[in-house]
Enzyme design. Structure first.
Site, short mmCIF file in Angstrom:
data_model
loop_
_atom_site.label_atom_id
_atom_site.label_comp_id
_atom_site.label_asym_id
_atom_site.label_seq_id
_atom_site.Cartn_x
_atom_site.Cartn_y
_atom_site.Cartn_z
N GLU A 32 -0.94 -10.49 3.21
CA GLU A 32 -0.70 -9.65 4.38
C GLU A 32 -1.06 -10.38 5.66
OE1 GLU A 32 -1.33 -5.13 2.63
OE2 GLU A 32 -3.09 -6.29 3.21
N GLY A 58 -7.22 -2.80 0.83
CA GLY A 58 -7.49 -1.83 -0.22
C GLY A 58 -6.51 -1.95 -1.37
N THR A 99 1.27 3.71 2.22
CA THR A 99 2.06 3.99 3.43
C THR A 99 3.20 3.00 3.56
OG1 THR A 99 0.02 4.77 4.47
CG2 THR A 99 1.91 4.43 5.90
N GLY A 132 0.53 -1.18 6.52
CA GLY A 132 -0.45 -0.12 6.64
C GLY A 132 -1.82 -0.68 6.98
N GLY A 158 0.82 -1.20 0.00
CA GLY A 158 0.00 0.00 0.00
C GLY A 158 0.86 1.25 0.00
#
Length: 249
Positions: A110, A103, A35, A89, A33
């Site tokens: 993850e 997202g 971040t 993130g 992501g």
């Protein structure tokens, strides 16, 4: 160079705080992501400057490509075996440090990487902190075979959780269903508010065809939250008192 947005300033503050936790010789999980990408760049800079010997597992091909291109050593998770720390993130964080993730489309990897770590630390800007999860669409990864039938089962589960008539959207890219790194589809659930995340997570994962959902519950013990002014706050959950979180102002 364009001026940084308030959110970008917050992301960088959180990422810098996270990479300070990394020590020489660590086995580190790298999230996915926007971040996490900031974190990967900063970690690569620090590793080069300090000569850190790190073994890294990536949660997506995009992260693996970014990290290896910056000089970080990327290995398969199974080759590393276990991780000391994963930094990732989140799309939403509630006061109990429960998360919505996915997202970026990497929720399955993850969650696997986070579960194979001694510690998961989340980094985010202050806009990701919410009182209750649900305004961000909840991703559910499903296999392509029979996905429309799986979608009907998902809607039935939502009905049972007082979430009837909430839209279930098929994530798309270039007018085609979005494909994860594992070749699966993602259903995005527009729920607005999730009152019973643990019950909903169990029910979704019990549906044949569902691979995983984006609720990350009781996984994260520390969230580093970057404020728009560049300062940083910590949200912690006491491992002996699940559900309690506090902000370090």
């Amino acid at each position: 160079m364009p001026e940084k947005s308030a959110a970008d300033i917050g992301k960088e503050a959180a990422a810098r705080a996270a990479i300070a936790l990394v020590e020489d010789g660590m086995r580190v999980g790298l999230g996915t992501g926007s971040t996490a990408a900031v974190m990967v760049r900063l970690l690569a800079e620090r590793a080069r400057a300090e000569g850190l010997a790190l073994r890294c597992a990536a949660t997506s091909q995009a992260t693996a490509d970014l990290a290896s291109g910056l000089g970080l050593a990327i290995e398969a998770l199974d080759d590393i075996g276990w991780l000391d720390l994963t930094i990732d993130g989140a799309d939403e964080i509630d006061p109990d440090l429960h998360l919505i993730k996915g997202g970026g489309g990497a929720l399955l990897r993850e969650k696997i990487v986070a579960a194979a770590s001694d510690r998961m630390v989340v980094i985010a800007d202050q806009d990701k902190v919410v009182e209750r999860l649900g305004m961000f669409h909840l991703p559910v990864e499903v296999i392509p075979f029979g996905w429309e039938t799986t979608c009907r089962h998902v809607k039935s589960v939502l009905d049972e959780h007082d979430l009837a008539q909430r839209p279930v959207l098929v994530r798309r890219r270039d007018e085609q269903p979005y494909r994860t790194d594992e070749g699966n589809f993602i259903l995005d659930l527009a729920l607005e508010e999730i009152c019973e995340p643990a019950s909903l997570s169990r029910a979704l994962n019990a549906i044949p065809g569902v691979v995983e959902n984006g609720l990350f519950l009781n996984i994260c013990s520390l969230a580093l939250i970057g404020r728009h002014d560049g300062t940083m706050a910590e949200l912690r959950r006491d491992p002996h008192e699940l559900g309690e979180a506090e902000a370090d102002e």
